[in-house]
Motif scaffolding. Structure first.
Motif, mmCIF file in Angstrom:
data_model
loop_
_atom_site.group_PDB
_atom_site.id
_atom_site.type_symbol
_atom_site.label_atom_id
_atom_site.label_comp_id
_atom_site.label_asym_id
_atom_site.label_seq_id
_atom_site.Cartn_x
_atom_site.Cartn_y
_atom_site.Cartn_z
ATOM 1 N N SER A 1 52.081 30.642 40.916
ATOM 2 C CA SER A 1 52.928 31.735 41.403
ATOM 3 C C SER A 1 54.419 31.464 41.221
ATOM 4 C CB SER A 1 52.660 31.986 42.898
ATOM 5 O OG SER A 1 53.090 30.874 43.661
ATOM 6 N N LEU A 2 54.799 30.231 40.924
ATOM 7 C CA LEU A 2 56.224 29.903 40.780
ATOM 8 C C LEU A 2 56.723 30.049 39.349
ATOM 9 C CD1 LEU A 2 56.707 26.773 43.058
ATOM 10 C CD2 LEU A 2 56.315 29.143 43.680
ATOM 11 N N HIS B 1 54.972 30.775 47.651
ATOM 12 C CA HIS B 1 56.177 30.578 48.451
ATOM 13 C C HIS B 1 56.152 31.497 49.661
ATOM 14 C CE1 HIS B 1 60.568 31.303 49.357
ATOM 15 N NE2 HIS B 1 60.469 29.998 49.456
ATOM 16 N N ARG C 1 52.205 22.342 39.287
ATOM 17 C CA ARG C 1 53.173 23.333 39.761
ATOM 18 C C ARG C 1 52.415 24.627 40.015
ATOM 19 N NH1 ARG C 1 58.978 24.625 39.171
ATOM 20 N NH2 ARG C 1 59.141 26.881 38.986
ATOM 21 N N PRO C 2 52.628 25.252 41.172
ATOM 22 C CA PRO C 2 51.860 26.460 41.498
ATOM 23 C C PRO C 2 52.003 27.553 40.430
ATOM 24 C CG PRO C 2 53.044 25.677 43.435
ATOM 25 C CD PRO C 2 53.537 24.863 42.271
ATOM 26 N N THR D 1 47.549 22.645 44.614
ATOM 27 C CA THR D 1 48.862 23.160 44.208
ATOM 28 C C THR D 1 48.762 24.449 43.405
ATOM 29 O OG1 THR D 1 49.801 20.942 44.192
ATOM 30 C CG2 THR D 1 50.914 22.603 42.860
ATOM 31 N N ARG E 1 56.386 29.097 35.075
ATOM 32 C CA ARG E 1 56.473 27.849 34.298
ATOM 33 C C ARG E 1 55.487 26.789 34.792
ATOM 34 N NH1 ARG E 1 61.297 25.902 35.394
ATOM 35 N NH2 ARG E 1 61.696 27.523 36.904
ATOM 36 N N SER E 2 54.293 27.253 35.149
ATOM 37 C CA SER E 2 53.260 26.367 35.685
ATOM 38 C C SER E 2 52.344 25.869 34.570
ATOM 39 C CB SER E 2 52.434 27.140 36.720
ATOM 40 O OG SER E 2 51.234 26.458 37.022
ATOM 41 N N ARG F 1 44.880 32.744 42.815
ATOM 42 C CA ARG F 1 45.578 33.172 41.599
ATOM 43 C C ARG F 1 44.709 33.001 40.364
ATOM 44 N NH1 ARG F 1 50.449 35.438 43.148
ATOM 45 N NH2 ARG F 1 51.160 35.013 41.040
#
Lengths: 164, 164, 164, 164
Positions: free
Chosen positions: B115-116, B18, B112-113, B13, B118-119, B34
């Motif tokens: 790249s999104l 996205h 949570r990735p 993950t 708030r990971s 990342r």
């Protein structure tokens, strides 16, 4: 194990927020800290958090450091994280060093406020959470993914980093 | 000390992005990770990074785990971080456990990735960077600000957390 | 239609960035603007952008306003957006008002820098892009999702908003 | 003027959120929309918002489009924004086109969910807010900083953009 951890919050860059009116970076008027938001984003277990004060570490005096020291030795927890401005983090580490027995004390902070995004606060606090559980009793700084003993903690104001 | 650290990247993950066309979460077509962006945001010293593969850990077989194992034992570094999907992180930890001597091996990832936004990726990787320098030789998972030994690492699929 | 649009950049809060060394908000030393990043995030078609200067609008004099005016009337485009600090946006709007014929001129800006995240810059610039294509010739401010004619543009420094 | 604006929410990419359990993008189980957060970030005046449904526009049928149409003609407001998935935005625009008299109807959406950060949602909604106040009665799409009449609105699935 997390029942035995406490975080004392003293301010520093980590906790600053943008103020629309003055266009500057300030502390929340109600001294509210971003530390709980960082832990929540990291899906960390909750640990006890206490705001001692919210100041720029360049404004910190030995009275403030004594207040931190008292909080550390009076805490029921043996594993203590202190969030702190980077400017004088090394002075507070040295103030505490040698005075606290049988406790692991970790100082950490950030070069960019958590509220501005793309901050190092989560990376550093994530490191501090592990350090406080794995290092033997003593006083340490955790910055840049590195462990510094109190006497070697030193901010390089040229590079804006803590280097050994 | 950071000269002696390597990060092996296996996907999960943490590394998903996205995809506008399919509206789903995918790995970068060029397998770009990342991890370097996370380290940079954490102002961490650079460490060697190598992408072994980029897959969902639910698709991981023992062939993949053998590839991870070979990478670990053949690495010149003694301090190894493996980024890994959370779904089968415990299986890879158990696969490696007992086979690797004299190295500290840390598995970590994210719910949570990165790249999104708030990971939890930065918090976890910041913790892994400290764990890999402070823990004795062995295989561990670092998630949620906690240290898990290989045999106790377990994802609770109900809560989406690793609990002890 | 976008071939006929230009954006003149003059600074203001929209373009400020956090400076790690001074802990303050500054303009990029190379006067680089965030406007192109905002357009890219909005997946907007590219339009010509030109940095006139990068200053706080409280430091803006009539010499600066004359420079803006000259840029507007000399531009080959008939549809002009000006990014501007909110502090004296109304003074620049009034300076231009009545002097520019046959062009639609839109002033816009932000209350929170784009670089800090959770900014109103994208919302305002997205509005300005539409306003510059739909409004008749004249001078307008676009803030808060509202259209203000030059003479009614007014920042309420109490609320930090533009109200009619 | 904002008293005369309403936003009808129908779902689409704009409103999707990451689901930790399934690792996919879903709508909020309680149908909660991100539109109010986007307006707040844009410091926009509040306008009436109503969630009609929360669906992927590829799943939209003419029954859904009829429901949108009824909402539009029955609304007390004359200025209507509809948030909508990009996949069939043009079909809904054509469905409404010619049926609604004396109202300005704007369809908008996003290519990347607002909740994932770096989204075009704010830019598009900021544009829609201005378009709904400046365009004459009719049905339009606002995407990429451009105005499209209902009959020319067309998503290029190759580029992931709306082009004229």
């Amino acid at each position: 194990m997390t029942d035995n951890i406490a975080i004392f919050i003293t301010g520093g860059t980590l906790d600053k927020v943008h103020d629309t009116k003055t266009e500057g970076l300030i502390f929340d008027p109600k001294r509210k800290s971003r530390v709980s938001a960082i832990l929540r984003q990291g899906r960390s277990r909750a640990v006890r958090q206490e705001v001692l004060f919210q100041i720029d570490s360049l404004d910190m005096t030995d009275d403030h450091r004594e207040e931190i020291y008292q909080a550390v030795i009076n805490a029921p927890e043996d594993h203590i994280i202190i969030t702190h401005g980077t400017g004088t983090m090394e002075l507070s580490a040295q103030y505490l060093d040698g005075k606290v027995e049988n406790k692991t004390v970790i100082l950490t902070g950030a070069m960019r406020p958590q509220s501005l995004g793309r901050s190092d606060a989560g990376f550093n606090l994530g490191g501090a959470m592990i350090a406080v559980q794995t290092l033997p009793a003593g006083v340490y700084g955790i910055m840049n993914g590195q462990v510094f003993e109190a006497q070697t903690l030193h901010k390089n104001t040229e590079t804006g980093r803590f280097d050994d």
